[in-house]
Design an enzyme around this catalytic site. Structure first.
Site, PDB file in Angstrom:
ATOM      1  N   GLU A  68      22.312  -8.488   2.355  1.00 27.64           N
ATOM      2  CA  GLU A  68      21.161  -8.379   3.241  1.00 27.64           C
ATOM      3  C   GLU A  68      21.367  -9.324   4.421  1.00 27.64           C
ATOM      4  OE1 GLU A  68      19.014  -6.179   2.027  1.00 27.64           O
ATOM      5  OE2 GLU A  68      17.130  -6.511   3.087  1.00 27.64           O
ATOM      6  N   CYS A  70     -27.926 -18.300  22.480  1.00 32.13           N
ATOM      7  CA  CYS A  70     -27.581 -18.701  21.113  1.00 32.13           C
ATOM      8  C   CYS A  70     -27.950 -17.593  20.110  1.00 32.13           C
ATOM      9  CB  CYS A  70     -28.283 -20.002  20.734  1.00 32.13           C
ATOM     10  SG  CYS A  70     -27.828 -20.498  19.056  1.00 32.13           S
ATOM     11  N   LYS A  99      17.978  -7.976 -12.695  1.00 28.23           N
ATOM     12  CA  LYS A  99      19.071  -7.038 -12.971  1.00 28.23           C
ATOM     13  C   LYS A  99      19.621  -7.268 -14.369  1.00 28.23           C
ATOM     14  CE  LYS A  99      20.469  -7.071  -8.107  1.00 28.23           C
ATOM     15  NZ  LYS A  99      21.426  -7.516  -7.104  1.00 28.23           N
ATOM     16  N   SER A 147      18.240   2.445  -3.786  1.00 28.25           N
ATOM     17  CA  SER A 147      17.079   1.613  -3.534  1.00 28.25           C
ATOM     18  C   SER A 147      16.692   0.908  -4.844  1.00 28.25           C
ATOM     19  CB  SER A 147      15.980   2.530  -3.045  1.00 28.25           C
ATOM     20  OG  SER A 147      15.035   1.801  -2.363  1.00 28.25           O
ATOM     21  N   LYS A 188      14.635 -11.343  -3.574  1.00 29.30           N
ATOM     22  CA  LYS A 188      14.752 -10.064  -2.877  1.00 29.30           C
ATOM     23  C   LYS A 188      14.583 -10.378  -1.395  1.00 29.30           C
ATOM     24  CE  LYS A 188      12.746  -5.406  -2.762  1.00 29.30           C
ATOM     25  NZ  LYS A 188      13.272  -5.173  -1.466  1.00 29.30           N
ATOM     26  N   ASP A 230       3.819   1.523  -1.294  1.00 27.23           N
ATOM     27  CA  ASP A 230       4.340   1.678  -2.659  1.00 27.23           C
ATOM     28  C   ASP A 230       3.308   2.299  -3.593  1.00 27.23           C
ATOM     29  OD1 ASP A 230       6.786   0.664  -2.043  1.00 27.23           O
ATOM     30  OD2 ASP A 230       6.323  -1.385  -2.666  1.00 27.23           O
ATOM     31  N   ARG A 254      22.763   0.472   5.670  1.00 34.40           N
ATOM     32  CA  ARG A 254      22.596   1.282   4.484  1.00 34.40           C
ATOM     33  C   ARG A 254      22.443   2.764   4.816  1.00 34.40           C
ATOM     34  NH1 ARG A 254      18.509   2.268  -0.182  1.00 34.40           N
ATOM     35  NH2 ARG A 254      17.052   2.768   1.457  1.00 34.40           N
ATOM     36  N   GLU A 271       0.832  -1.201   0.000  1.00 34.08           N
ATOM     37  CA  GLU A 271       0.000   0.000   0.000  1.00 34.08           C
ATOM     38  C   GLU A 271       0.870   1.257   0.000  1.00 34.08           C
ATOM     39  OE1 GLU A 271      -3.968  -1.686   2.251  1.00 34.08           O
ATOM     40  OE2 GLU A 271      -2.156  -1.376   3.421  1.00 34.08           O
TER      41      GLU A 271
HETATM   42  S1  IVH Z   1      20.105  -4.721  -5.397  1.00 38.39           S
HETATM   43  C1  IVH Z   1      21.853  -1.350  -6.776  1.00 38.39           C
HETATM   44  N1  IVH Z   1      19.495  -7.207  -4.808  1.00 38.39           N
HETATM   45  O1  IVH Z   1      16.086  -4.389  -1.301  1.00 38.39           O
HETATM   46  C2  IVH Z   1      20.627  -2.063  -6.476  1.00 38.39           C
HETATM   47  N2  IVH Z   1      18.771  -5.484  -3.352  1.00 38.39           N
HETATM   48  O2  IVH Z   1      14.129  -2.273  -1.857  1.00 38.39           O
HETATM   49  C3  IVH Z   1      20.323  -2.066  -5.046  1.00 38.39           C
HETATM   50  N3  IVH Z   1      17.520  -6.291  -1.399  1.00 38.39           N
HETATM   51  O3  IVH Z   1      18.023  -1.716  -0.181  1.00 38.39           O
HETATM   52  C4  IVH Z   1      19.854  -3.262  -4.478  1.00 38.39           C
HETATM   53  N4  IVH Z   1      17.654  -8.448  -1.880  1.00 38.39           N
HETATM   54  O4  IVH Z   1      18.558  -3.984   0.823  1.00 38.39           O
HETATM   55  C5  IVH Z   1      19.403  -5.907  -4.451  1.00 38.39           C
HETATM   56  N5  IVH Z   1      19.035  -9.467  -4.393  1.00 38.39           N
HETATM   57  C6  IVH Z   1      18.957  -8.171  -4.036  1.00 38.39           C
HETATM   58  C7  IVH Z   1      18.287  -7.772  -2.860  1.00 38.39           C
HETATM   59  C8  IVH Z   1      18.207  -6.407  -2.557  1.00 38.39           C
HETATM   60  C9  IVH Z   1      17.214  -7.545  -1.021  1.00 38.39           C
HETATM   61  C10 IVH Z   1      17.146  -5.067  -0.665  1.00 38.39           C
HETATM   62  C11 IVH Z   1      18.253  -4.066  -0.524  1.00 38.39           C
HETATM   63  C12 IVH Z   1      17.677  -2.760  -1.011  1.00 38.39           C
HETATM   64  C13 IVH Z   1      16.212  -3.030  -0.985  1.00 38.39           C
HETATM   65  C14 IVH Z   1      15.503  -2.160  -1.980  1.00 38.39           C
END
Ligand code: IVH
Length: 712
Positions: free
Chosen positions: A201, A443, A325, A106, A142, A61, A163, A59
């Site tokens: 992470e 009841c 990516k 981010s 993620k 986002d 971070r 939400e």
């Molecule tokens: S790449 C340069 N890869 O998600 C790109 N982030 O919502 C930056 N995160 O702050 C992040 N798993 O802490 C990347 N496989 C992954 C990730 C990841 C978790 C987190 C990360 C970032 C957040 C962004």
């Protein structure tokens, strides 16, 4: 910071924006922009400062995207205090801040395949490529934890930091050093790297999280809300010894910076992102091994994302999506970044598991043994892809333990295939208009003129209606009687029973065997054929084994197992009417409560009359071969205990148990040190983990199990 009234105003306003309500549509763009900024800042405060968010990430986002869209159309309206103008921050005064070697950005978010395809096309436009030329992507989970940056200099771990705001983080080297999966030394110099910064992470395994909470419960401490908070909180504890005890783990997902001895940036020595991950793996880092895959194009990437969405609940770590990516580093460089995120990466967020909504009212249902179940009616809300508008509140104690009130904003969760449930009420959102939920004493389902007082027996959680006057308990009993677990009458599901009930055709279980098939054939949606099929199913059910019949009668506490035990001891169902309590308790595994309930049921003339009617209508009352006890002393699994978990592909759970019993094994219902064999189907979860932790349980696939019982 925010008064209660303001919080309420902002919460209500958030709802309007999330529902794209007409009221906010009518506002001017400028007013909407201003509102969105206020709402988003408020939710950031709830999240980062109070650590008590009142909307889901999804939400949040959605609101953020609305704001971005307006600012994109009107860049002249962007002010420095807009939430889009800063990267979110976890900085506090407790740890010294340090500068990252390269900014930690981010990610942009997407929620479905279309979003990803659109992004792929947009990248091709930026690169001036033909629309049908493929971009290769590396896709990773993620991870849902806390992000860290690790600096290695001359092969040694020099610094660990959170971070922070993306440019500066909090230094927590001492804590990073106690995370076992963070190598204190790594041979970067062999690859010409003198200074490196890695991003990853920090997480806690789900089983570890459960174990910590279990221990805290035993010690009378408050419980952690979820694995994510346990990990991020752990990372920022003052005492590294405490951190070590949490059992944190670090997954590394990016080589953020690399320089040689002369200080030259040599990151572009790596052709692809996956090459750099492979290098990190070879140096001893934990990279998303099972999770990362290099895909030839966006369609493959999407398929991989979906594959993981299905596996998500069974995975040992919390993940809230996948990250797609661009694999080629040179393309990454050409695409560059915005101030917020790299253009070459995109998060694919899984469907939200949590949402907030309002508890509107409580309705009550009566079950087949008279238990009254409260059901919360909610303002409809989207949760993991389905609309949820009612959830069970189980019983009075549940309502009290959560201190739920009518009108409360509540947090609802639906994890995997688990039915939705209320996590908590948002106490901060109360304005005093909420009303207590008064559990009824009479009841609530009964619609006759005579009230029936509810009873709650000692040791029971449910209030029960002891003497149903309105007949709705009978309706529930009939529904259960014909169900798969009981008499298994095909073609007579819940809805049809309810329909016959409304028509007044069935009032008791016996009426199931007195149906008028000519009348049924004339019903809308039926016809001759369906009516004939139904008749055939009812006829077949009449010769069911006695244990099914006993179970189908909805006698309180008489489950499948007791039904089998009793069936093995009698020559006719009516024999039970003559039994005293001791006769029941002589049977191993039958206790006094079951004994009393079964005896009381048979003591009632009404119930004996029901059985007589059923017998007269042709329902079998004498044990069949299937009712004989099946002691198999020399089966392939004799003497073994067994448990099934996950979804089986080749048979149902019940069939599996029956086959295991036939092979001499004893099915158990939970993982314990008594368990010998765990058979795992797809999406196995905590049971598998527990069994692995015990280390004494043999873990079989469904195929292995079948091969064993079939004696191959
Ligand atoms: S790449 C340069 N890869 O998600 C790109 N982030 O919502 C930056 N995160 O702050 C992040 N798993 O802490 C990347 N496989 C992954 C990730 C990841 C978790 C987190 C990360 C970032 C957040 C962004």
């Amino acid at each position: 910071m925010y008064s209660k009234a303001e919080q309420r105003e902002l919460t209500d306003l958030s709802k309007l924006f999330l529902q794209e309500d007409a009221a906010v549509q009518r506002e001017t763009e400028e007013k909407r922009l201003e509102d969105l900024r206020r709402i988003i800042l408020f939710h950031e405060w709830r999240y980062y400062v109070l650590d008590d968010p009142i909307i889901s990430d999804y939400e949040y986002d959605q609101l953020y995207k609305q704001l971005e869209a307006i600012e994109e159309a009107h860049p002249e309206w962007i002010t420095p205090d807009s939430p889009t103008q800063r990267v979110s921050s976890d900085l506090t005064a407790d740890f010294p801040s340090v500068d990252h070697l390269a900014p930690m950005l981010s990610l942009a978010n997407s929620y479905n395949a279309e979003d990803l395809r659109e992004w792929d096309q947009q990248l091709k436009r930026l690169l001036k490529w033909e629309p049908d030329r493929d971009i290769a992507y590396t896709v990773e989970p993620k991870y849902d934890g806390g992000s860290i940056a690790l600096v290695y200099e001359g092969d040694a771990l020099k610094r660990g930091a959170t971070r922070g705001n993306g440019r500066q983080g909090e230094e927590m080297t001492a804590n990073a050093r106690v995370i076992r999966s963070v190598p204190l030394k790594a041979a970067f110099s062999k690859h010409g790297i003198q200074l490196a910064e890695l991003r990853g992470e920090v997480l806690i395994a789900k089983s570890r999280f459960e174990a910590i909470n279990k221990k805290r419960q035993e010690e009378g401490l408050s419980l952690f809300a979820n694995a994510r908070n346990t990990a991020t909180g752990g990372l920022r504890m003052k005492d590294p010894k405490e951190v070590a005890r949490r059992g944190l783990e670090a997954f590394i997902y990016t080589l953020g910076y690399a320089a040689d001895g002369e200080g030259n940036d040599i990151i572009d020595r790596f052709d692809t992102h996956h090459d750099s991950l492979e290098l990190l793996r070879s140096l001893g880092f934990k990279v998303p091994v099972e999770g990362f895959k290099t895909c030839n194009n966006i369609d493959e990437a999407i398929a991989f994302c979906h594959e993981w969405e299905d596996k998500r609940d069974a995975y040992e770590y919390e993940i809230d999506g996948m990250v797609v990516k661009v694999d080629d580093r040179r393309l990454q460089e050409r695409l560059g970044s915005t101030s917020h995120h790299p253009r070459w990466a995109m998060a694919f967020k899984f469907k939200a598991k949590q949402a907030t909504t309002r508890l509107l009212k409580v309705e009550y249902q009566v079950g087949k043994v008279g238990s009254i179940t409260p059901v919360a009616k909610l303002e409809p809300v989207q949760l993991a892809g389905v609309t949820v508008s009612s959830v069970s509140l189980h019983n009075e104690d549940f309502i009290e333990s959560k201190d739920l009130r009518l009108g409360d904003m509540v947090l609802v969760e639906r994890a995997g295939d688990v039915i939705p449930y209320i996590v908590k009420a948002m106490e901060a959102m109360r304005d005093g208009s909420e009303e207590p939920i008064e559990f009824p004493r009479y009841c609530p389902v009964n619609d006759t003129d005579t009230p029936v007082e509810l009873v709650r027996e000692e040791g029971e959680a449910a209030w029960r209606c002891p003497d149903c006057l309105c007949g709705r308990q009978d309706l529930q009993r009939i529904i259960f009687h014909v169900s798969k677990d009981a008499m298994d009458i095909e073609g007579l599901g819940k809805q049809i029973v309810e329909r016959f009930w409304e028509l007044g055709w069935i009032r008791s279980i016996a009426d199931v065997y007195r149906l008028d098939y000519d009348k049924i054939a004339e019903l809308e949606g039926f016809g001759e054929k369906s009516a004939a099929n139904l008749r055939a199913s009812v006829e077949t059910a009449k010769s069911n084994p006695v244990h099914r019949l006993l179970h189908s009668l909805s006698i309180h506490h008489l489950g499948k197992k007791v039904a089998r035990l009793l069936a093995a001891e009698i020559d006719h169902v009516m024999d039970l009417a003559g039994w005293e309590e001791e006769r029941f308790t002589q049977i191993k595994d039958i206790g006094p409560i079951v004994a009393r309930n079964v005896r009381e049921w048979f003591a009632r003339e009404k119930n004996r009359e029901l059985l007589r009617q059923m017998e007269a209508l042709g329902v079998n009352m004498t044990p069949t071969d299937e009712d004989k006890p099946q002691e198999i002393a020399d089966g392939p699994l004799s003497g073994k205990t067994i448990l099934f978990t996950g979804s089986l592909q080749q048979m149902t759970r019940d069939e599996a148990k029956a086959r295991a019993s036939a092979a001499g094994a004893k099915p158990l219902s939970a993982v314990s040190s008594n368990l010998d064999i765990l058979v795992v189907g797809e999406k196995a979860g905590s049971k598998l983990r527990k069994a692995q932790e015990l280390g004494t349980v043999a873990i079989w696939s469904e195929e292995e199990f079948l091969a064993k019982v079939d004696g191959e």
